[in-house]
Enzyme design. Structure first.
Site, mmCIF file in Angstrom:
data_model
loop_
_atom_site.group_PDB
_atom_site.id
_atom_site.type_symbol
_atom_site.label_atom_id
_atom_site.label_comp_id
_atom_site.label_asym_id
_atom_site.label_seq_id
_atom_site.Cartn_x
_atom_site.Cartn_y
_atom_site.Cartn_z
ATOM 1 N N GLU A 14 6.205 -19.519 -13.382
ATOM 2 C CA GLU A 14 6.798 -19.948 -12.110
ATOM 3 C C GLU A 14 7.329 -21.371 -12.207
ATOM 4 O O GLU A 14 8.397 -21.691 -11.671
ATOM 5 C CB GLU A 14 5.751 -19.863 -11.009
ATOM 6 C CG GLU A 14 6.216 -20.341 -9.645
ATOM 7 C CD GLU A 14 5.144 -20.184 -8.587
ATOM 8 O OE1 GLU A 14 5.500 -20.133 -7.394
ATOM 9 O OE2 GLU A 14 3.944 -20.111 -8.947
ATOM 10 N N GLU B 51 0.151 -13.321 -2.640
ATOM 11 C CA GLU B 51 1.547 -13.487 -2.226
ATOM 12 C C GLU B 51 2.290 -12.189 -2.525
ATOM 13 O O GLU B 51 2.491 -11.379 -1.640
ATOM 14 C CB GLU B 51 2.181 -14.684 -2.926
ATOM 15 C CG GLU B 51 3.518 -15.072 -2.343
ATOM 16 C CD GLU B 51 3.940 -16.473 -2.773
ATOM 17 O OE1 GLU B 51 5.115 -16.804 -2.584
ATOM 18 O OE2 GLU B 51 3.094 -17.231 -3.285
#
Length: 863
Positions: A740, A472
């Site tokens: 996260e 990502e």
């Protein structure tokens, strides 16, 4: 008083600028209380000799009656390509006494026009495919220098990544150059002073190209999202002592060859075969008869632009904190190293073994329960480096064109025991100077601050990204706008975000919408939606607040207007992403805990906030009509918010923490409604056992709202909470960066969904802003941005007995250092020269105005 720390466009002695009106800044050093500047005089000269004579033949500002010492615009004639100028400044203090002239500084222009470029784009003849890699091209050319070089500049860029060498010596110390942009729009050019690398006579220039973001893997996409192969553009200009000039361009006279780098990919890793090394390839006399001619690359780039953002560099080296853990059985044992810190970069490998044997390096942030590395969360990122030995004694390997996010390193393929110094972690990130520090009496909160800082280090690698490990690593706008205020305290990110916003404007669509990732390699086709694309307005505003950078507003104003117009055009009855409309409604309160906030509520709250910010921005830019229009729009949207999302009594009807936080933080409610909503917010938190439920959208504002609405104790209860979901839960589990997810790993369930479970993700680190502003008490005054006037208002609580923060502002160091002994609050304050502060001690209702200098105060606290 002494003038120190001269900078131009936030940089010390920059070269290669293309800004026709760079801004000049300086700081003042003085032990005199209340020291401030009342006048300044800037001289800009064509030579140091003229400057020593106090002659400003380029620009003489004259005596300017102004306290401005930060971002003073150069108002002289337009400078030429390649022109270097020297400058100095003197100031007068508050008593009218002139300080001595500063030491000289300089800046230098780059190549300003396309006509200055004689070089062409060149590339090798081989390339991979969407799913296959290819060897890194080595390019070289020899040339003669007929005399002594007195000045030499290498103007260089690439589609992909480059690393240049002259006569066997590395040029510069940057990595991942020229950085990530929308390559169809613009490519950054770097300028290097290479005078000392040249010799009279024969010389050689060599460049290695890497795939990088241009033709390597990006996020979850395949390769070749911008182009099929890397390409080079280089122009070496040499001025000789006899007045002669030599220019070496990238053209068809260059030759290329594959070398030992068999593949290099930012996500997948790098493979290096030392048997294929090319000793002396960038030096004179290398036998390149087998090398191939380069190809002229058909490149169409709209703009070549000087580098703005801080370059990525090696910053720190980390040694393993324990001996490696031996895993596996012969003939293929594995060793797992713990570097003690989740980091971004690579490792330096030292190894001895037989020729042709291969050592493999795999990377992970955390371990499985059995001690093996946990790589499931890397998704499609292979994140593996391979080194094939030449068999020549102790060999050292560092990759050039890849990076990983990791704490643990698994080494396999060794022949025998590893060397004592087999593994060293090389931390890389954008070369931002650290500006802020925070510490307090609670070790867990100190570790939280450490994690916030290292989360920023790990994710500011050329552009602000979400994570450094999986497939990502994208510049998500929502993450950036949530964290930007914290980021600007910890590190100097002025140029990081200046360039990021150039990328944002490049990515903005014709209808005004802004994609959710910047740069956007066609990763996601839609507008980012609420709290994501609002970065187009919130981030420039925050840069203005924290750096006093008026130009950030000027240069982004048209883009901001287009985004406001897009929201107006797509709203229904002033409700943004109305539930009845089709299309993408945004990500919502991303990763909230069992508390889904309606996306149209989030959208409308941010719409009102954006419109109000635009009214303030328009006033600052003297756009009176715009200011009135945006003010009216903000009020209209606020009324629409109240009609749709509030009860008849005016309280927010949606019982999620984020819904109430947004209504309060963006001031969308009447006073009576505020009180009812704040009470409801506290009840929600208490009902959850003093736990938060906010996701990316609400978490940055949660504690600010509580502290600002009479619930400081609740804010501290959330800060001190150690069971999940909370900021300290990950700290108690040994985290060294921000996770996260609130529940990335829990004691009862283990790992969260590996499809999205980064252990280095800065968004929830936005609590740092509250630590600095409320706990330590350092804030900025909107009416005097850039810390020209400092707001100091610590609000102790939560059992803390001391807290200290320092901030290197554009004017110098700010310090707020308080300690509580029983019922006595002792506070030490440092205010830099040329600023003032408004200081409010606990229990006081009116601030005290403080001049520059050190101040100490003691206040009796109410029991």
């Amino acid at each position: 008083m002494k003038v120190i720390n001269l900078t131009c466009n936030y940089q010390a002695n920059p070269i290669g600028l293309d800004d026709p009106a760079p801004r000049l800044s300086w700081q003042l050093s003085s032990r005199e209380p209340g020291a401030r500047q009342t006048k300044f005089h800037v001289l800009v000269s064509t030579s140091p000799a003229l400057l020593r004579k106090d002659i400003g033949d380029v620009w003489d500002s004259g005596l300017v009656a102004s306290p401005q010492s930060h971002l003073v615009p150069y108002l002289g004639p337009v400078l030429r390509s390649r022109q270097r100028v020297w400058w100095k400044v003197r100031v007068w203090d508050q008593t009218g006494v002139a300080a001595a002239w500063s030491s000289p500084a300089h800046w230098e222009m780059g190549l300003l026009d396309r006509a200055d470029w004689k070089a062409g784009w060149i590339s090798a003849g081989w390339f991979g495919g969407p799913r296959t890699t290819s060897p890194a091209p080595y390019l070289r050319r020899e040339f003669k220098v007929s005399g002594a070089a007195v000045r030499a500049r290498l103007y260089v860029t690439a589609l992909g990544l480059f690393e240049a060498e002259i006569n066997g010596t590395r040029v510069g110390n940057d990595v991942f150059t020229p950085g990530w942009t929308d390559y169809n729009q613009r490519v950054q050019v770097l300028t290097y002073d290479v005078t000392d690398l040249l010799t009279s006579g024969d010389n050689a220039l060599g460049v290695i190209l890497g795939d990088g973001w241009y033709c390597g893997h990006v996020a979850w996409l395949h390769r070749q999202n911008y182009g099929e192969r890397p390409a080079l553009l280089a122009q070496l200009e040499i001025e000789l002592s006899d007045g002669g000039r030599t220019v070496i361009n990238s053209d068809e006279s260059w030759h290329c060859s594959p070398g030992p780098i068999l593949e290099s990919d930012l996500l997948m890793g790098e493979s290096y075969d030392a048997r294929r090394a090319l000793p002396g390839w960038s030096a004179v006399g290398y036998m390149a008869s087998a090398w191939q001619p380069v190809q002229i690359a058909p490149v169409a780039v709209r703009a070549l632009a000087a580098q703005i953002g801080a370059p990525v560099r090696r910053v720190v080296e980390l040694k393993p904190v324990t001996k490696p853990v031996h895993q596996g059985m012969p003939p293929s044992p594995k060793y797992v190293y713990d570097l003690g810190q989740n980091m971004t970069g690579w490792v330096r490998l030292k190894v001895r073994g037989e020729r042709g044997s291969t050592v493999s390096l795999r990377f992970a942030e955390v371990l499985n329960a059995n001690g093996t590395i946990y790589t499931t969360n890397l998704r499609g990122a292979r994140a593996t480096d391979h080194y094939t030995l030449s068999g020549d004694g102790v060999e050292t390997f560092e990759p050039r064109f890849t990076f990983h996010g990791f704490r643990y390193v698994e080494v396999s393929g060794l022949q025998g025991e590893p060397l004592d110094d087999a593994i060293t972690g090389i931390v890389v990130h954008s070369d931002m100077s650290q500006t802020g520090t925070f510490a307090c009496s609670d070790p867990l909160i100190n570790q939280l601050q450490h994690n916030i800082e290292w989360g920023q280090r790990g994710n500011f690698v050329d552009v602000p990204t979400d994570c450094p490990q999986r497939d990502e690593r994208a510049g998500w706008t929502g993450d950036a706008q949530a964290f930007i205020r914290t980021a600007a305290f910890n590190f100097d990110v002025a140029n990081v975000f200046a360039r990021w916003h150039v990328n944002l404007i490049d990515a903005q669509r014709a209808d005004g919408s802004v994609p959710p990732v910047i740069p956007n390699p066609k990763l996601l086709p839609m507008d980012g939606g609420p709290a994501w694309s609002d970065a187009a307005i919130i981030c420039p505003w925050t840069m203005y607040l924290t750096y006093g950078d008026h130009r950030m507003l000027e240069r982004n104003y048209a883009s901001m207007q287009r985004y406001i117009a897009y929201m107006e055009a797509t709203a229904r009855d002033d409700i943004r992403v109305h539930a009845a409309t089709e299309g993408w409604h945004g990500f919502g309160d991303w990763l909230s805990i069992n508390a889904d906030t309606p996306k149209d509520l989030i959208g409308t709250a941010f719409f009102a906030h954006d419109a109000r910010l635009m009214a303030r921005i328009a006033r600052i830019l003297d756009r009176v009509d715009d200011a009135a229009r945006y003010k009216a729009l903000g009020e209209r949207v606020r009324e629409a918010f109240v009609r749709r999302f509030c009860t008849g009594e005016g309280a927010v009807a949606v019982d999620t923490q984020t819904a109430m936080v947004l209504a309060l933080h963006f001031n969308l409610l009447a006073p009576a409604q505020r009180a009812a909503t704040a009470d409801a917010l506290v009840r929600n938190i208490r009902a959850r056992g003093n736990h938060l439920s906010t996701g990316f959208v609400g978490a940055p504002y949660l504690n600010h709202v509580l502290a600002g609405n009479g619930a400081l104790d609740v804010a501290y209860d959330l800060l001190n909470q150690t069971s999940w979901p909370s900021w300290l839960y990950s700290v108690t589990k040994g985290a060294t960066t921000i996770w996260e997810r609130w529940d990335g790993w829990t004691h009862d369930k283990g790992f969260q969904d590996p499809g999205m479970n980064s252990f280095n993700h800065y968004a929830y680190g936005a609590i740092g802003d509250w630590l600095y502003q409320v706990v330590a008490g350092i804030d900025v005054d909107e009416q005097a941005p850039g810390y020209a006037r400092i707001v100091l208002k610590p609000q102790p609580g939560g059992g803390l007995t001391w807290a200290k923060a320092t901030y290197q502002s554009p004017y110098g160091e700010v310090v707020s250092d308080w300690r509580i002994n029983k019922d006595t609050f002792k506070w030490r304050i440092v205010i830099p020269p040329n600023t003032t502060a408004e200081a409010t001690a606990p229990g006081e209702t009116q601030p005290r105005t403080l001049a520059a200098g050190e101040h100490k105060m003691t206040v009796r606290m109410a029991r």
